[in-house]
Structure formats: C-alpha cells, structure tokens
Enzyme design. Structure first.
Site, short mmCIF file in Angstrom:
data_model
loop_
_atom_site.label_atom_id
_atom_site.label_comp_id
_atom_site.label_asym_id
_atom_site.label_seq_id
_atom_site.Cartn_x
_atom_site.Cartn_y
_atom_site.Cartn_z
N ASP A 21 0.66 -1.39 -0.15
CA ASP A 21 -0.16 -0.13 -0.07
C ASP A 21 1.07 1.48 -0.15
O ASP A 21 1.62 1.19 0.49
CB ASP A 21 -1.27 -0.30 1.26
CG ASP A 21 -2.56 1.27 1.38
OD1 ASP A 21 -2.32 1.00 0.26
OD2 ASP A 21 -2.76 1.26 2.29
N HIS A 38 2.73 3.50 -8.94
CA HIS A 38 2.64 1.57 -9.30
C HIS A 38 4.67 1.74 -9.86
O HIS A 38 5.01 0.38 -9.88
CB HIS A 38 1.40 1.72 -10.62
CG HIS A 38 0.44 1.76 -9.57
ND1 HIS A 38 -0.33 1.87 -8.38
CD2 HIS A 38 -0.52 2.34 -9.57
CE1 HIS A 38 -1.12 1.68 -7.87
NE2 HIS A 38 -1.95 3.02 -8.71
N LEU A 132 11.36 -20.45 -3.46
CA LEU A 132 10.39 -19.44 -3.21
C LEU A 132 9.14 -20.07 -4.08
O LEU A 132 9.62 -19.82 -5.33
CB LEU A 132 10.30 -18.30 -3.47
CG LEU A 132 9.64 -17.65 -3.06
CD1 LEU A 132 9.16 -16.84 -1.42
CD2 LEU A 132 10.44 -15.39 -3.25
#
Length: 247
Positions: A21, A38, A132
C-alpha cells in the site's frame, strides 16, 4: 550491521503475506501521477522477492490488485494492467534464474486477455522451479473467495459429492484459492494503514500482523528484515497459555 544478521534462520515464517500500500500517496508527495508510484512499486516487488528468496522463505503472497480496485479511475486501471503485462514479460527470466515459481490467486477472468495470456505463460514457464513460491493476488478479495467457496461446497453437496457432516476446517480450506499453500504466519501492511482490506480473511486467523508507516515504493529488504524480527520477538500461543507454550 544489517538487520538480516539478527534474524534466527531456524525460526523464519514459512509464509509471508504483504499488502503493498502507498504507491499513490508516494507519487502524490512527489507531485507525480499515481501510475508513477505504481511503476516504482515494481522495484520494491523485485527487491522484496529477492530478499525473501535469499532468506529461504517458502511462500510470499503479494496483494497486487483487489476486486475493489476495478472501481478506480479507468486510466489508472488500464495503466496498471499494461504495467502488469510488461512486468511479467520482463521478470520471467529472473524468476527462473532464481528458482522462483509463480502462482496467481483471484478472479482471473476479470483480467484483460493480454494479462491472462502473460500470466498463463509465466506460470507454465516457472512451474518446475522449487524455490520460493511467489503468489500474486490479482483481482482478489477474500469475500469473493469465501463466497465462491461456499457456492462450490453447496454444489458438491447437492451433487452428493460431499456430505454436510463431512464439512470441517480442512474441507473448507480445500475450496479456497490458497488450497495448495499453508496459511501465512506473518502479514505485513505498508503505508501506515491499520486494516486488512479484504485480504486472506480466513487464512490470517492466527497470523502475526506487522504495520509500518513506510510507503510501498520505499519498502526494501531492511524493512522486510525488521518485520521478520518483530515476528520472531512474539510468542505464538494459538489459544494456549504462555506456560503451556514454553513447556
């Protein structure tokens, strides 16, 4: 000394979830358009994915786009989708190089065809990787997920594939988007907001929550290490007393 050196590698959370956020506010503070935020947020994604992989974290879920985000201004949504396609295309070689496997959860049918195509190809191209597990939550919300799960359970009961008395927590989990993954033990939210925002509501039942004022484009490995150290400083009791846990 880096905070990384203080981390107990034997007590790492297996699964970390992050609400990324603050991109818009970061851009606004710099007098720029939200899409500028962004774009720089992608750098943080790269950095944090690398940091998680280096530590040996097994699962990392990033809340990239919620179902509610479709209500944002059209130019921002379009820009985000274009950025998503471009980023995935560029990052697949790096994911493969670092043995990272990509997964996606959410209402993918709502994404543009170009984005779905790139995601499908990236998921396939990284499917053999064993390091991962990077889980991108795209067009995702927990209420949508739970609503869909309930409908699917009801359909299976109606079709006599599932008996009502057989429904328990384990069965419910198998109908969620995250059926393949363990629940997160640590959830991080950036930007100083103290809410979960419709993210993994069922799965976060016993997760440790870490909130930071750092805006996502400024979030880096050291911030991740601080969150993990905060997690490791807590006593996870799961309803038991402190004495029971220690014994």
């Amino acid at each position: 000394m880096s905070q990384k050196d203080k981390i107990n590698i034997q007590q790492l959370p297996k699964h970390i979830a992050i609400i990324m956020d603050g991109n818009g506010r970061w851009a606004k503070e710099k007098g720029e358009d939200r899409l500028f935020g962004h774009l720089h947020g992608v750098e943080s994604v790269r950095n944090i994915v690398e940091g998680a992989a280096e530590l040996g974290i097994q699962y990392l879920t990033l809340y990239a786009f919620s179902t509610e985000n479709w209500d944002r201004p059209a130019y921002e949504v379009t820009g985000l989708m274009e950025l998503l396609v471009e980023t995935i295309r560029k990052e697949v070689p790096t994911l493969n190089k670092n043995n990272i496997r990509l997964h996606v959860i959410g209402d993918i049918n709502m994404l543009p065809e170009s984005a779905r195509k790139e995601l499908d190809e990236a998921i396939q191209e990284t499917s053999k990787n064993s390091g991962l597990n990077l889980i991108m939550a795209l067009s995702y919300s927990s209420r949508w997920e739970i609503n869909t799960a309930i409908k699917n359970i009801a359909e299976d009961v109606k079709a006599n594939k599932l008996q009502p008395e057989a429904i328990n927590q384990q069965v419910i989990q198998q109908y969620l988007c995250t059926a393949e993954f363990p629940d997160p033990e640590l959830m991080i939210r950036t930007s100083g907001e103290y809410r979960i925002s419709n993210f993994l509501l069922y799965q976060l039942a016993y997760a440790e929550l870490h909130f930071t004022n750092t805006l996502w484009p400024d979030f880096r490995k050291e911030n991740l290490y601080e969150a993990i150290l905060d997690y490791q400083s807590r006593e996870r009791r799961f309803g038991k007393t402190s004495e029971q846990v220690k014994s």
